[in-house]
Every structure is written in C-alpha cells, then in structure tokens.
Design a protein around this motif. Sequence first.
Motif, PDB file in Angstrom:
ATOM      1  N   LEU A 272       0.864  -1.175   0.000  1.00 17.86           N
ATOM      2  CA  LEU A 272       0.000   0.000   0.000  1.00 17.86           C
ATOM      3  C   LEU A 272       0.902   1.226   0.000  1.00 17.86           C
ATOM      4  O   LEU A 272       1.803   1.342   0.836  1.00 17.86           O
ATOM      5  CB  LEU A 272      -0.913   0.014   1.229  1.00 17.86           C
ATOM      6  CG  LEU A 272      -1.797   1.255   1.396  1.00 17.86           C
ATOM      7  CD1 LEU A 272      -2.814   1.339   0.266  1.00 17.86           C
ATOM      8  CD2 LEU A 272      -2.499   1.240   2.756  1.00 17.86           C
ATOM      9  N   ALA A 273       0.659   2.149  -0.943  1.00 20.14           N
ATOM     10  CA  ALA A 273       1.519   3.337  -1.044  1.00 20.14           C
ATOM     11  C   ALA A 273       0.691   4.528  -1.498  1.00 20.14           C
ATOM     12  O   ALA A 273      -0.275   4.392  -2.254  1.00 20.14           O
ATOM     13  CB  ALA A 273       2.666   3.086  -2.019  1.00 20.14           C
ATOM     14  N   GLY A 274       1.082   5.700  -1.046  1.00 24.61           N
ATOM     15  CA  GLY A 274       0.433   6.932  -1.458  1.00 24.61           C
ATOM     16  C   GLY A 274       1.431   8.070  -1.454  1.00 24.61           C
ATOM     17  O   GLY A 274       2.445   8.019  -0.746  1.00 24.61           O
ATOM     18  N   GLY A 275       1.167   9.090  -2.278  1.00 24.40           N
ATOM     19  CA  GLY A 275       2.129  10.185  -2.328  1.00 24.40           C
ATOM     20  C   GLY A 275       1.580  11.433  -2.982  1.00 24.40           C
ATOM     21  O   GLY A 275       0.466  11.453  -3.510  1.00 24.40           O
ATOM     22  N   VAL A 276       2.385  12.479  -2.945  1.00 26.19           N
ATOM     23  CA  VAL A 276       2.071  13.759  -3.579  1.00 26.19           C
ATOM     24  C   VAL A 276       3.281  14.181  -4.397  1.00 26.19           C
ATOM     25  O   VAL A 276       4.404  13.690  -4.182  1.00 26.19           O
ATOM     26  CB  VAL A 276       1.739  14.847  -2.533  1.00 26.19           C
ATOM     27  CG1 VAL A 276       0.465  14.505  -1.790  1.00 26.19           C
ATOM     28  CG2 VAL A 276       2.898  15.038  -1.558  1.00 26.19           C
ATOM     29  N   GLY A 277       3.070  15.085  -5.353  1.00 28.88           N
ATOM     30  CA  GLY A 277       4.180  15.477  -6.211  1.00 28.88           C
ATOM     31  C   GLY A 277       4.023  16.852  -6.824  1.00 28.88           C
ATOM     32  O   GLY A 277       2.947  17.472  -6.782  1.00 28.88           O
ATOM     33  N   LEU A 278       5.111  17.315  -7.410  1.00 32.95           N
ATOM     34  CA  LEU A 278       5.172  18.623  -8.065  1.00 32.95           C
ATOM     35  C   LEU A 278       5.979  18.484  -9.348  1.00 32.95           C
ATOM     36  O   LEU A 278       7.049  17.875  -9.361  1.00 32.95           O
ATOM     37  CB  LEU A 278       5.843  19.648  -7.143  1.00 32.95           C
ATOM     38  CG  LEU A 278       6.198  21.009  -7.755  1.00 32.95           C
ATOM     39  CD1 LEU A 278       4.917  21.813  -8.005  1.00 32.95           C
ATOM     40  CD2 LEU A 278       7.128  21.782  -6.827  1.00 32.95           C
ATOM     41  N   SER A 279       5.468  19.049 -10.444  1.00 33.44           N
ATOM     42  CA  SER A 279       6.177  19.062 -11.723  1.00 33.44           C
ATOM     43  C   SER A 279       6.382  20.510 -12.165  1.00 33.44           C
ATOM     44  O   SER A 279       5.465  21.327 -12.053  1.00 33.44           O
ATOM     45  CB  SER A 279       5.394  18.296 -12.794  1.00 33.44           C
ATOM     46  OG  SER A 279       5.184  16.956 -12.408  1.00 33.44           O
ATOM     47  N   TRP A 280       7.579  20.802 -12.673  1.00 34.87           N
ATOM     48  CA  TRP A 280       7.916  22.163 -13.097  1.00 34.87           C
ATOM     49  C   TRP A 280       8.666  22.121 -14.426  1.00 34.87           C
ATOM     50  O   TRP A 280       9.501  21.246 -14.643  1.00 34.87           O
ATOM     51  CB  TRP A 280       8.782  22.853 -12.038  1.00 34.87           C
ATOM     52  CG  TRP A 280       9.368  24.163 -12.478  1.00 34.87           C
ATOM     53  CD1 TRP A 280       8.730  25.364 -12.572  1.00 34.87           C
ATOM     54  CD2 TRP A 280      10.721  24.396 -12.906  1.00 34.87           C
ATOM     55  NE1 TRP A 280       9.601  26.342 -13.025  1.00 34.87           N
ATOM     56  CE2 TRP A 280      10.831  25.767 -13.235  1.00 34.87           C
ATOM     57  CE3 TRP A 280      11.853  23.581 -13.042  1.00 34.87           C
ATOM     58  CZ2 TRP A 280      12.025  26.341 -13.694  1.00 34.87           C
ATOM     59  CZ3 TRP A 280      13.035  24.144 -13.494  1.00 34.87           C
ATOM     60  CH2 TRP A 280      13.107  25.513 -13.810  1.00 34.87           C
TER      61      TRP A 280
END
Length: 331
Positions: A272-280
């Motif tokens: 089980l895995a979860g995450g957040v991210g940012l792309s630029w």
Amino acid sequence: MFKIKSLLLVSLLLYSTAHFAQFTDVINSNRPGESMAAFSVGKTVFQAELGMYGFKEKHELMNYEANGFGNNLDFRYGAFLEQLEFIVNLQYQYENYSAPLLNGNQSGFKKTIIGAKFLVYDPIKKYIEKPNLYSWKANHKFSYRQFIPAVGVYAGLNINLSDNIFIRPQIPNDPNISPRFMVLTQNQFGKFVLCTNIILDKFSSEKQSIDYVVTLTRGFNSRWSGFLENQGFNGKYYSDAIFRTGAAFLVKQNVQIDASIGANYKDTPSVLAGGVGLSWRFDKNYSEVLYRIPKDKNKDKKKSKADKKKDKKKEKDKKRLDEIESTPLQP
C-alpha cells in the motif's frame, strides 16, 4: 448570408497547412502515474518532476514487514531533435523493517536509471483532417484514426547505487549495471489519453522481468485531471499487479501538483503506497517547430487538369478574337 460567409472565411483561415510539433502550451508531466508518455518535452525544454511517498509492505509467508517513505525525482531534457528526450530517474528511500531474528532500518538510492526516449511515429504529424464547412455532425463523428497510437522507444541503464540493501529475502542481488528497454504508445480519445508501456528490465541478469504499465487519464476541465493505472511485473522472483488512482491540478502553465494512492491484490507481499508530487517546466529557450502538411497529389492532378482545360479555352477564345479583329470590315 453575411454571417455564413464570415463563418466560412474563419474556418478556412483556421485550416492551416502547418501542424505544430509535440511541445504543448501547458506542462505535460508523467506524474502521478508510473507510465511514460510517447512524446518528449520538446527541444531545449527542461522539466523536473518531484514526488514524496509513504508505503507499507507485509509478506505473510516470510513474516516480513517494512514501512517508510521516499522521494522520486525525474529530470527530463529535450536535446538535438524535437523527438528526442534524455531522462534521469532517481528514487531515494528510507525504511524500517522487521523479520524473524532481524530488525532495523536502512536508506539509500533504491533506483537510479539513465536513459533516452525517441518518438518514432506521430499519427497526426503532417496531417490535419479537413473540416466539413456544411455539417456539424460530420465534424464530430467518431474517427477510427484515434486508434492509431503515437509510438516511442526508450533505452536506459539501471545503475545499482544502493549496494542491494533493499533486496528482500531469497531474492538475488541486482547487477551493478543492467539494461532497460521500453516500447511506449499513446492514444488520444477526446478527453481521454491512454498510455501503454511494455518494459524489458534487467534482462541480462537473473532478475530479468517483462513488465507493463497501462494508464488512462481524463481531463475534467482546463486545470483538473484524474487517472486510473495498472502496473504489472512478471519476473522469475517477483510477479505482481498494482492498481493506482489519483488526480493532478495545473497551478499555472508550467507548474502541476498531484496526489495518488495504489495497492496490489495479494499478500506475498501486500503493498500500500500513497504520495504527492510537483512538476515544473522551463521552456524559455524553446522555439516553435512547424511541420508542413504534404500536398494532396490527387488534388494537384485534378487542379492541373482543370487549369489545362481553362488555358485551352482561353487560347481558343483569344484566337477567335484575333481572327475577328484581323478580318476587314465589309462596306
């Protein structure tokens, strides 16, 4: 009548003989899914994609448990050709683990991959479907051309920088360097985008695996999009299928944020895995590339025949006029 003529004129002006390259007006990130798009970021364009995640893993048969967090960082740069992109994938992970007679924690680079992607085929390059100026229905009917995908290829190297600290019990160590090849396809179905990756990973070692990723993304409006994804692993020592879902939000033209969650369906191990991210994206040095639409040879032939017919008629009329002018008037 004037409105109809104006509409026809605008439609003809919009029907250009040039088609823009694969660079998009807004950022096009591979996040938050694990698949890779067939298209590159564009020549001279630099893009960074950062993600933070947490995970929990448990193996019922081996009585093994692990949990922790990590970072994903991808650097993408388009160089030399519009279709070519160089990519560096880094994954750094920290985890706590427990097993019979063994407990502790560890951290390091779980994944380091250097590679390049090239767009082999773009079905809409040098192609624009002619609009029907008299039928709205004809312009919005289903097009089977959507089933022809854009196709890209990828070649890279897995570099083992972790000294195999993340290898689970009874699984052989990773080689120091091993190849990774991918075939990438991408289809556009209206507001839906379907990306499929077929992956040959570490096939020169004992841990060779044939994997896949299928991602379906839908744009809800100009800022929000969501996705569903299935990632499969098929190796001698590890086979699994992981399902993910998530969403992305376009903050502004070159910035995107995202969130996702994923899990598998078995308990050897359960994940089980979860995450957040940012792309630029940095695109100040990008110059637009135009592709000319090839001329319709059949249309040219028809035109040339029509022109010849007109020329013959003009010559004939001119000859008659000359004969009339040269004929003396009778008293």
